[in-house]
Motif scaffolding. Structure first.
Motif, PDB file in Angstrom:
ATOM      1  N   VAL A 251      -0.143  -8.661   4.263  1.00 42.17           N
ATOM      2  CA  VAL A 251      -1.381  -8.562   3.854  1.00 42.17           C
ATOM      3  C   VAL A 251      -0.867  -8.343   2.106  1.00 42.17           C
ATOM      4  O   VAL A 251       0.134  -7.587   1.936  1.00 42.17           O
ATOM      5  CB  VAL A 251      -1.796  -7.159   4.166  1.00 42.17           C
ATOM      6  N   PHE A 252      -1.528  -8.925   1.267  1.00 42.38           N
ATOM      7  CA  PHE A 252      -1.321  -8.777  -0.087  1.00 42.38           C
ATOM      8  C   PHE A 252      -2.689  -8.524  -0.800  1.00 42.38           C
ATOM      9  O   PHE A 252      -3.714  -9.091  -0.909  1.00 42.38           O
ATOM     10  CB  PHE A 252      -1.102 -10.377  -0.712  1.00 42.38           C
ATOM     11  N   LEU A 253      -2.675  -7.198  -1.017  1.00 47.06           N
ATOM     12  CA  LEU A 253      -3.837  -6.489  -1.761  1.00 47.06           C
ATOM     13  C   LEU A 253      -3.585  -6.607  -3.149  1.00 47.06           C
ATOM     14  O   LEU A 253      -2.823  -5.853  -3.772  1.00 47.06           O
ATOM     15  CB  LEU A 253      -4.183  -5.141  -1.507  1.00 47.06           C
ATOM     16  N   ILE A 254      -4.462  -7.422  -4.014  1.00 44.51           N
ATOM     17  CA  ILE A 254      -4.451  -7.758  -5.319  1.00 44.51           C
ATOM     18  C   ILE A 254      -5.443  -6.682  -6.106  1.00 44.51           C
ATOM     19  O   ILE A 254      -6.577  -6.834  -6.035  1.00 44.51           O
ATOM     20  CB  ILE A 254      -4.638  -9.128  -5.635  1.00 44.51           C
ATOM     21  N   ASP A 255      -4.750  -5.901  -6.951  1.00 43.17           N
ATOM     22  CA  ASP A 255      -5.706  -4.628  -7.568  1.00 43.17           C
ATOM     23  C   ASP A 255      -6.132  -5.178  -8.905  1.00 43.17           C
ATOM     24  O   ASP A 255      -5.324  -5.470  -9.935  1.00 43.17           O
ATOM     25  CB  ASP A 255      -4.791  -3.543  -7.960  1.00 43.17           C
ATOM     26  N   ASP A 256      -7.342  -5.721  -8.814  1.00 45.55           N
ATOM     27  CA  ASP A 256      -8.121  -6.456 -10.166  1.00 45.55           C
ATOM     28  C   ASP A 256      -8.516  -5.330 -11.127  1.00 45.55           C
ATOM     29  O   ASP A 256      -9.748  -5.018 -11.306  1.00 45.55           O
ATOM     30  CB  ASP A 256      -9.100  -7.308  -9.590  1.00 45.55           C
ATOM     31  N   GLY A 257      -7.586  -4.598 -11.811  1.00 50.76           N
ATOM     32  CA  GLY A 257      -8.039  -3.588 -12.886  1.00 50.76           C
ATOM     33  C   GLY A 257      -8.696  -2.475 -12.349  1.00 50.76           C
ATOM     34  O   GLY A 257      -9.631  -1.999 -13.177  1.00 50.76           O
ATOM     35  N   SER A 258      -8.598  -1.792 -10.952  1.00 46.28           N
ATOM     36  CA  SER A 258      -9.131  -0.637 -10.698  1.00 46.28           C
ATOM     37  C   SER A 258      -8.827   0.567 -11.507  1.00 46.28           C
ATOM     38  O   SER A 258      -8.122   0.431 -12.002  1.00 46.28           O
ATOM     39  CB  SER A 258      -8.722  -0.570  -9.265  1.00 46.28           C
ATOM     40  N   THR A 259      -9.933   1.168 -11.513  1.00 48.63           N
ATOM     41  CA  THR A 259      -9.860   2.640 -12.140  1.00 48.63           C
ATOM     42  C   THR A 259     -10.076   3.770 -11.407  1.00 48.63           C
ATOM     43  O   THR A 259     -10.092   4.881 -11.804  1.00 48.63           O
ATOM     44  CB  THR A 259     -10.808   2.604 -13.458  1.00 48.63           C
ATOM     45  N   ASP A 260     -10.058   3.480 -10.111  1.00 50.34           N
ATOM     46  CA  ASP A 260     -10.278   4.414  -9.073  1.00 50.34           C
ATOM     47  C   ASP A 260      -9.422   4.658  -8.172  1.00 50.34           C
ATOM     48  O   ASP A 260      -9.256   5.464  -7.005  1.00 50.34           O
ATOM     49  CB  ASP A 260     -11.561   4.157  -8.132  1.00 50.34           C
ATOM     50  N   GLY A 261      -8.102   4.316  -8.483  1.00 50.54           N
ATOM     51  CA  GLY A 261      -6.864   4.259  -7.415  1.00 50.54           C
ATOM     52  C   GLY A 261      -6.751   3.538  -6.485  1.00 50.54           C
ATOM     53  O   GLY A 261      -6.158   4.043  -5.248  1.00 50.54           O
ATOM     54  N   THR A 262      -7.494   2.349  -6.478  1.00 50.40           N
ATOM     55  CA  THR A 262      -7.555   1.510  -5.408  1.00 50.40           C
ATOM     56  C   THR A 262      -6.166   1.135  -4.933  1.00 50.40           C
ATOM     57  O   THR A 262      -5.813   1.205  -3.649  1.00 50.40           O
ATOM     58  CB  THR A 262      -8.159   0.302  -5.719  1.00 50.40           C
ATOM     59  N   GLY A 263      -5.346   0.873  -5.615  1.00 50.20           N
ATOM     60  CA  GLY A 263      -3.994   0.330  -5.206  1.00 50.20           C
ATOM     61  C   GLY A 263      -2.999   1.355  -4.733  1.00 50.20           C
ATOM     62  O   GLY A 263      -2.446   1.280  -3.727  1.00 50.20           O
ATOM     63  N   ALA A 264      -3.164   2.861  -5.369  1.00 48.49           N
ATOM     64  CA  ALA A 264      -2.204   3.902  -4.778  1.00 48.49           C
ATOM     65  C   ALA A 264      -3.092   4.123  -3.430  1.00 48.49           C
ATOM     66  O   ALA A 264      -2.114   4.380  -2.352  1.00 48.49           O
ATOM     67  CB  ALA A 264      -2.618   5.104  -5.795  1.00 48.49           C
ATOM     68  N   LEU A 265      -4.266   4.153  -3.214  1.00 44.29           N
ATOM     69  CA  LEU A 265      -4.761   4.521  -1.726  1.00 44.29           C
ATOM     70  C   LEU A 265      -4.247   3.409  -0.928  1.00 44.29           C
ATOM     71  O   LEU A 265      -4.127   3.890   0.447  1.00 44.29           O
ATOM     72  CB  LEU A 265      -6.196   4.598  -2.113  1.00 44.29           C
ATOM     73  N   ALA A 266      -4.263   2.260  -1.262  1.00 47.86           N
ATOM     74  CA  ALA A 266      -3.879   1.073  -0.297  1.00 47.86           C
ATOM     75  C   ALA A 266      -2.420   1.460   0.132  1.00 47.86           C
ATOM     76  O   ALA A 266      -2.099   1.253   1.677  1.00 47.86           O
ATOM     77  CB  ALA A 266      -3.940  -0.509  -0.934  1.00 47.86           C
ATOM     78  N   ARG A 267      -1.428   1.877  -0.942  1.00 42.59           N
ATOM     79  CA  ARG A 267      -0.201   2.262  -0.279  1.00 42.59           C
ATOM     80  C   ARG A 267      -0.202   3.399   0.553  1.00 42.59           C
ATOM     81  O   ARG A 267       0.488   3.382   1.705  1.00 42.59           O
ATOM     82  CB  ARG A 267       0.640   2.529  -1.547  1.00 42.59           C
ATOM     83  N   GLU A 268      -0.844   4.599   0.519  1.00 46.30           N
ATOM     84  CA  GLU A 268      -1.027   5.528   1.303  1.00 46.30           C
ATOM     85  C   GLU A 268      -1.470   5.172   2.595  1.00 46.30           C
ATOM     86  O   GLU A 268      -0.843   5.797   3.567  1.00 46.30           O
ATOM     87  CB  GLU A 268      -1.948   6.653   0.509  1.00 46.30           C
ATOM     88  N   LEU A 269      -2.722   4.176   2.869  1.00 47.10           N
ATOM     89  CA  LEU A 269      -2.998   3.779   3.898  1.00 47.10           C
ATOM     90  C   LEU A 269      -1.971   3.207   4.850  1.00 47.10           C
ATOM     91  O   LEU A 269      -1.772   3.474   6.067  1.00 47.10           O
ATOM     92  CB  LEU A 269      -4.410   3.077   3.756  1.00 47.10           C
ATOM     93  N   ALA A 270      -1.248   2.321   4.118  1.00 46.25           N
ATOM     94  CA  ALA A 270      -0.064   1.572   4.927  1.00 46.25           C
ATOM     95  C   ALA A 270       0.928   2.489   5.509  1.00 46.25           C
ATOM     96  O   ALA A 270       1.416   2.282   6.330  1.00 46.25           O
ATOM     97  CB  ALA A 270       0.353   0.524   4.034  1.00 46.25           C
ATOM     98  N   ALA A 271       1.312   3.384   4.619  1.00 47.85           N
ATOM     99  CA  ALA A 271       2.206   4.438   5.079  1.00 47.85           C
ATOM    100  C   ALA A 271       1.953   5.280   6.043  1.00 47.85           C
ATOM    101  O   ALA A 271       2.668   5.797   7.112  1.00 47.85           O
ATOM    102  CB  ALA A 271       2.662   5.266   3.704  1.00 47.85           C
ATOM    103  N   GLU A 272       0.627   5.416   6.190  1.00 43.71           N
ATOM    104  CA  GLU A 272       0.028   6.529   7.288  1.00 43.71           C
ATOM    105  C   GLU A 272      -0.185   5.778   8.525  1.00 43.71           C
ATOM    106  O   GLU A 272       0.189   5.901   9.695  1.00 43.71           O
ATOM    107  CB  GLU A 272      -1.129   7.065   6.942  1.00 43.71           C
ATOM    108  N   ARG A 273      -0.804   4.283   8.478  1.00 40.46           N
ATOM    109  CA  ARG A 273      -1.182   3.476   9.520  1.00 40.46           C
ATOM    110  C   ARG A 273      -0.228   2.733  10.076  1.00 40.46           C
ATOM    111  O   ARG A 273      -0.132   2.248  10.958  1.00 40.46           O
ATOM    112  CB  ARG A 273      -2.419   2.841   9.260  1.00 40.46           C
ATOM    113  N   GLY A 274       0.619   2.149   9.315  1.00 39.45           N
ATOM    114  CA  GLY A 274       1.627   1.063   9.553  1.00 39.45           C
ATOM    115  C   GLY A 274       1.038  -0.002   9.833  1.00 39.45           C
ATOM    116  O   GLY A 274      -0.020  -0.374   9.364  1.00 39.45           O
TER     117      GLY A 274
END
Length: 382
Positions: free
Chosen positions: A72-95
């Motif tokens: 999965v490649f999530l491309i953060d298109d200039g988000s200001t709400d922490g989209t990218g960081a949240l995606a990494r957290e979800l991946a670390a939690e869920r695998g």
């Protein structure tokens, strides 16, 4: 009134029988079998300020039960709400499937933000392992665990270059129930799925929330560079693939769903209005024709019926009532698909009036310099 009633009834008889049976909702993934070898897939998710929906959508992608290689490649298109960081957290939690989060920066001139993000995701995947297929899916789309497997099996079995499913949209609030089923109904009327799916058809369309694309077909069509300006990127993508000789398929989904809420009319209005005038290629003549067509096809039947009854013009009332009845009959399958009360079918003319006003507003906003506005960006005519 009799002439108007006769004209609108003829229009509905033609739509019923001559527009690719657009009203039927039984177009599902074609017959499929497991391939001898499962091809590699890259799932590309463009995301801009999607922290509100990612917890409901991203884990469904990471949890795909796919026998071949997939990332999965999530491309953060200039988000200001922490989209990218949240995606990494979800991946670390869920695998689950490997996740790469990247940001390409602001799009270059001539590119829409979504397609700029898709370009970056495709390039990352190509550098890493050159996948045979790309699953282009929006950040608000949740997939059942076997979604990717079923899409790939269908593409392989039917030798398709593009397989797209219209995700089941959310219908929980009153406005969603009134407008969302009609949105899919009107889309199918513009692009009848059966006609799209015919070999050598001249009708091309896709649903951008879920598109499985053969990488070789994308390269042959020059995608995404060849469509970099497109606001209605899904339909433009399907046309590019079809014109380059690719085979495409479009149908309805039961197990691919949108988790984005549209609880208020204003939100649904913006969703439709931001791209409606682009659909008409920013041409005033097409706008006038569309307004006249919507008025004749959807508004004239109830108006003719009621006016005929009020003025004692029985033939006009019968013709208008018959047209309204055919209209309602074509809408019933979509209401069943969305599990909505069938008695709401006669409300379709009111919903069509709202869509007419949204389309006019889309043109007004375009000429005011605010057309195709989405999350802080505005795109003019290419």
């Amino acid at each position: 009134m009799e002439y108007i009633g006769a004209g609108t009834l003829l229009a509905w008889v033609w739509l019923l029988l001559g527009q690719g049976f657009f009203w039927r909702t039984d177009v599902r993934l074609p017959d499929r079998r497991d391939p001898a070898r499962w091809p590699s897939v890259a799932v590309v998710v463009p995301a801009r300020d999607e922290a509100g929906v990612l917890p409901a959508s991203l884990p469904s992608l990471l949890g795909q039960k796919y026998p071949g290689r997939a990332e999965v490649f999530l491309i953060d298109d200039g988000s200001t709400d922490g989209t990218g960081a949240l995606a990494r957290e979800l991946a670390a939690e869920r695998g689950g499937l490997p996740l790469t989060v990247a940001s390409p920066g602001e799009p270059e001139p001539g590119w829409t933000g979504k397609l700029w993000a898709v370009r970056h995701g495709m390039a990352l995947a190509r550098e890493r392992y050159a996948p045979e297929y790309l699953l282009l899916t929006d950040a608000d789309i949740a997939h059942e665990p076997d979604s990717l497997r079923e899409l790939v099996a269908a593409a392989r079995s039917a030798e398709l270059d593009l397989v797209s499913q219209m995700a089941r949209l959310r219908v929980e609030t009153g406005w969603e129930r009134l407008i969302v089923p009609a949105f899919v109904y009107f889309f199918g009327q513009l692009y009848p799925f059966r006609r799209v799916n015919r070999p050598r058809s001249r009708t091309a369309a896709a649903a951008g929330g879920c598109v499985l694309l053969r990488r070789a077909a994308a390269e042959r069509a020059g995608v995404p560079e060849s469509i970099r300006h497109a606001v209605i990127d899904d339909v433009t993508l399907a046309r590019a693939v079809q014109r380059s000789g690719g085979r495409i398929w479009l149908g309805l989904a039961d197990r691919v769903v949108s988790v984005r809420p549209y609880p208020r009319l204003a939100q649904l209005w913006r969703m439709v209005a931001r791209s409606a005038y682009a659909q008409l290629r920013h041409r005033p003549s097409l706008l006038l024709g569309t307004v006249a067509g919507l008025a004749l096809v959807y508004l004239a039947p109830p108006v003719t019926l009621l006016a005929g009854v009020a003025l004692g013009e029985a033939p006009a009332a019968v013709l208008g009532g018959a047209a309204w009845a055919v209209m309602c009959g074509t809408y019933l399958p979509m209401l069943r698909h969305y599990r909505q009360p069938l008695w709401t079918a006669p409300l379709l003319p009111f919903t069509a009036l709202l869509y007419l006003l949204m389309t006019v507003d889309s043109a007004v906003q375009h000429y005011r310099g605010r057309g195709a506005a989405w999350k802080g960006r505005t795109y003019g005519a290419p």
